[in-house]
Design an enzyme around this catalytic site. Structure first.
Site, PDB file in Angstrom:
ATOM      1  N   ASP A 132      14.788  -1.905  18.712  1.00  0.00           N
ATOM      2  CA  ASP A 132      14.350  -3.223  18.236  1.00  0.00           C
ATOM      3  C   ASP A 132      15.210  -4.297  18.922  1.00  0.00           C
ATOM      4  OD1 ASP A 132      12.652  -4.075  15.555  1.00  0.00           O
ATOM      5  OD2 ASP A 132      14.223  -5.523  16.028  1.00  0.00           O
ATOM      6  N   ARG A 174      13.800 -13.930  16.406  1.00  0.00           N
ATOM      7  CA  ARG A 174      12.537 -14.062  17.130  1.00  0.00           C
ATOM      8  C   ARG A 174      12.206 -15.552  17.161  1.00  0.00           C
ATOM      9  NH1 ARG A 174      13.731  -9.452  17.712  1.00  0.00           N
ATOM     10  NH2 ARG A 174      12.411  -7.604  17.606  1.00  0.00           N
ATOM     11  N   TYR A 190      13.859  -5.214   8.109  1.00  0.00           N
ATOM     12  CA  TYR A 190      14.404  -4.079   8.858  1.00  0.00           C
ATOM     13  C   TYR A 190      15.791  -4.465   9.368  1.00  0.00           C
ATOM     14  CZ  TYR A 190       9.433  -2.723   8.973  1.00  0.00           C
ATOM     15  OH  TYR A 190       8.138  -2.417   8.640  1.00  0.00           O
ATOM     16  N   TYR A 219       4.287   0.460  25.407  1.00  0.00           N
ATOM     17  CA  TYR A 219       3.803  -0.922  25.474  1.00  0.00           C
ATOM     18  C   TYR A 219       4.532  -1.684  26.583  1.00  0.00           C
ATOM     19  CZ  TYR A 219       2.401  -5.558  23.756  1.00  0.00           C
ATOM     20  OH  TYR A 219       1.885  -6.835  23.637  1.00  0.00           O
TER      21      TYR A 219
HETATM   22  N1  UDP Z   1      10.523  -6.699  10.882  1.00  0.00           N
HETATM   23  C1  UDP Z   1      11.015  -6.751   9.581  1.00  0.00           C
HETATM   24  N2  UDP Z   1      10.175  -6.460   8.555  1.00  0.00           N
HETATM   25  C2  UDP Z   1       8.868  -6.123   8.748  1.00  0.00           C
HETATM   26  C3  UDP Z   1       8.366  -6.079  10.065  1.00  0.00           C
HETATM   27  C4  UDP Z   1       9.223  -6.371  11.113  1.00  0.00           C
HETATM   28  O1  UDP Z   1      12.198  -7.065   9.353  1.00  0.00           O
HETATM   29  O2  UDP Z   1       8.171  -5.881   7.747  1.00  0.00           O
HETATM   30  C5  UDP Z   1      11.425  -7.062  12.002  1.00  0.00           C
HETATM   31  C6  UDP Z   1      11.398  -6.122  13.202  1.00  0.00           C
HETATM   32  O3  UDP Z   1      12.313  -5.066  13.051  1.00  0.00           O
HETATM   33  C7  UDP Z   1      11.770  -7.076  14.319  1.00  0.00           C
HETATM   34  C8  UDP Z   1      11.196  -8.420  13.889  1.00  0.00           C
HETATM   35  O4  UDP Z   1      10.984  -8.311  12.489  1.00  0.00           O
HETATM   36  O5  UDP Z   1      13.172  -7.210  14.409  1.00  0.00           O
HETATM   37  C9  UDP Z   1       9.875  -8.738  14.568  1.00  0.00           C
HETATM   38  O6  UDP Z   1       9.039  -7.606  14.438  1.00  0.00           O
HETATM   39  P1  UDP Z   1       7.522  -7.607  14.872  1.00  0.00           P
HETATM   40  O7  UDP Z   1       7.006  -6.234  14.606  1.00  0.00           O
HETATM   41  O8  UDP Z   1       6.823  -8.750  14.243  1.00  0.00           O
HETATM   42  O9  UDP Z   1       7.514  -7.911  16.427  1.00  0.00           O
HETATM   43  P2  UDP Z   1       8.406  -7.484  17.674  1.00  0.00           P
HETATM   44  O10 UDP Z   1       8.955  -8.775  18.152  1.00  0.00           O
HETATM   45  O11 UDP Z   1       9.504  -6.554  17.240  1.00  0.00           O
HETATM   46  O12 UDP Z   1       7.455  -6.841  18.610  1.00  0.00           O
END
Ligand code: UDP
Length: 330
Positions: A283, A221, A214, A155
Site C-alpha cells: 500500500d 492520498r 487500514y 494493475y
Molecule cells: N483504505 C482504508 N480503508 C478502506 C479502504 C482503503 O483505510 O476501507 C486505505 C488504503 O489502504 C489506502 C487508501 O485508503 O491506503 C486508499 O485506498 P484505495 O483503495 O481507495 O486506493 P489506492 O490509492 O490504494 O489504489
C-alpha cells in the site's frame, strides 16, 4: 469537422469515470459508442447514458477479439478513449491475470483499431505507475518504485506496459496517442461495493457500520472529483502537439486517510465507530500529483472543493444504498 460528425469509442464507458466522460461527449453532440464488459459498472450508469440518442452500447471484453460491430464499421472512429480496467485494489486483485490482460491485450487491440481508423487514442494510465513513491509530489518524469511481483503488480505493471505500447505506436507513427496518469478520483457513479476508501468510508458511515481504516490512517492520498477528472481527459484528448509525454490528472490537495474519515464523519454529523485493520501489502505511503504539466498544456486544474464533492458523493451513495439523504444536508 463539426462536433456532431465525430464518432468516438469509449472503452470502459459504463464505468465510474467513463460514464462521466461519455456524458460530457454526448452533451457536446458527439456520437459515442461505449464498449464495456460491465465487470465493475452499475446499471444506473448505463441507463443514464442510454437516454441519449447519439449513444450506442456494445457489451464486450477488450481482452477478447473485438466484436465486428466495432471493427467493421462503415464509419471510422475519430477518437478512441481506453478507460477499461477494474481500478479498485480488491476488484483488480480478484482476477489478476484478467487485469493485466485488460491493460496489455486490450490496449494493443484498441491501438490497432486506432491505427486502422486513423483515430487519436487516449490511454487512462494511473498514479500506480509510481508505486510506493520515493519522490514527492510525483512528477511525470519520476520513474516510480513498483513491485513487479506483489499483489498490486497486475494493475501497476499492466498499466506501465500499456503506456509502453501507446508510446511505441506513437513513436513509430502508427497512432497519435495521449496518456493520462489518473490519481485517486471520487464522486457519483462509483460502485458502493467498489472497495476503495471513499466509497467504503461514506457507505459505512451512512449505514452506521464501523469505518475501516487500514493501518493507522497516516498514509496519504489526494482526491479529485470525478467531473474534474473527466473534463481533464477530454481536454487532453483534444490538445495538439503534446509529444511523447504522459500527463498527471489529479488534485494536489493531499490528506491522510484519517483526515478523510474525520471529514466524512463531521459532515455526516453523527458519531461513528472506527475499526483499524492491517495495511494491505505494498500500500503506497503517500501520493500527491504534481500537475504543472496539466495546467500548462490543458489550462486545467481541479475546481470542485473537497467538501462540495464529498457532499455530492454522500448524497449519491445515500440514494444508491437506500439511506436517508437528509443526513448529508449539513
Ligand atoms: N483504505 C482504508 N480503508 C478502506 C479502504 C482503503 O483505510 O476501507 C486505505 C488504503 O489502504 C489506502 C487508501 O485508503 O491506503 C486508499 O485506498 P484505495 O483503495 O481507495 O486506493 P489506492 O490509492 O490504494 O489504489
Amino acid at each position: 469537422m463539426s462536433r456532431s460528425d465525430r464518432l468516438i469509442l469509449v472503452a470502459g464507458g459504463a464505468g465510474f469515470i467513463g460514464s462521466h466522460l461519455c456524458r460530457i461527449l454526448l452533451e457536446a453532440g458527439d456520437q459515442v459508442v461505449c464498449v464495456d464488459n460491465l465487470q465493475t459498472s452499475r446499471s444506473s450508469n448505463l441507463s443514464m447514458l442510454t437516454k441519449y440518442e447519439n449513444f450506442e452500447f456494445v457489451q464486450a471484453d477488450i481482452t477478447a477479439p473485438l466484436p465486428s460491430t466495432i471493427t467493421s464499421r462503415t464509419r471510422q472512429f475519430d477518437r478512441i478513449y481506453n478507460l477499461a480496467c477494474a481500478a479498485s485494489p480488491p476488484r483488480y486483485q480478484a482476477d489478476p491475470e484478467h487485469t493485466m490482460l485488460t491493460s496489455v491485450v486490450g490496449t494493443d487491440q484498441l491501438l490497432r483499431l486506432a491505427e486502422a481508423s486513423g483515430a487519436r487514442f487516449l490511454l487512462t494510465s494511473t498514479s500506480e505507475v509510481y508505486g510506493d513513491p520515493e519522490a514527492h509530489p510525483q512528477r511525470e518524469d519520476y520513474r516510480g518504485n513498483v513491485s513487479c511481483t506483489g499483489p498490486r503488480a497486475c494493475y501497476d505493471e499492466g498499466k506501465r506496459a500499456a503506456e509502453t505500447l501507446a508510446f511505441d505506436f506513437a513513436r513509430s507513427g502508427r497512432a497519435e496517442v495521449r496518456v493520462a496518469r489518473i490519481f485517486n478520483t471520487y464522486g457519483p457513479n462509483m460502485d458502493p461495493d467498489d472497495g476503495r476508501v471513499v466509497s467504503n468510508v461514506i457507505c459505512q458511515a451512512l449505514s452506521g457500520n464501523p469505518i475501516t481504516i487500514y493501518g493507522d490512517g497516516s498514509q496519504t492520498r489526494s482526491f479529485c472529483y470525478v467531473t474534474d477528472t473527466a473534463e481533464a481527459l477530454r481536454r487532453l484528448m483534444e490538445v495538439e502537439e503534446i509529444g511523447l509525454e504522459p500527463v498527471n490528472i489529479g488534485n494536489p490537495h493531499e490528506m491522510t486517510v484519517r483526515e478523510l474519515v474525520d471529514l466524512v464523519v463531521e459532515m455526516l454529523g453523527r458519531p461513528a465507530q472506527v475499526r483499524n485493520s492491517p495495511l494491505p501489502e505494498d500500500d503506497p505511503r503517500r501520493r500527491r500529483p504534481d500537475i504543472a504539466r496539466a495546467k500548462a498544456l490543458l489550462d486545467w486544474e481541479p475546481s470542485t472543493p473537497l467538501e462540495d464533492g464529498i457532499r455530492a458523493t454522500m448524497n449519491w451513495f445515500a440514494h444508491e444504498i437506500g439511506e436517508d439523504p437528509r443526513v448529508t444536508a449539513t
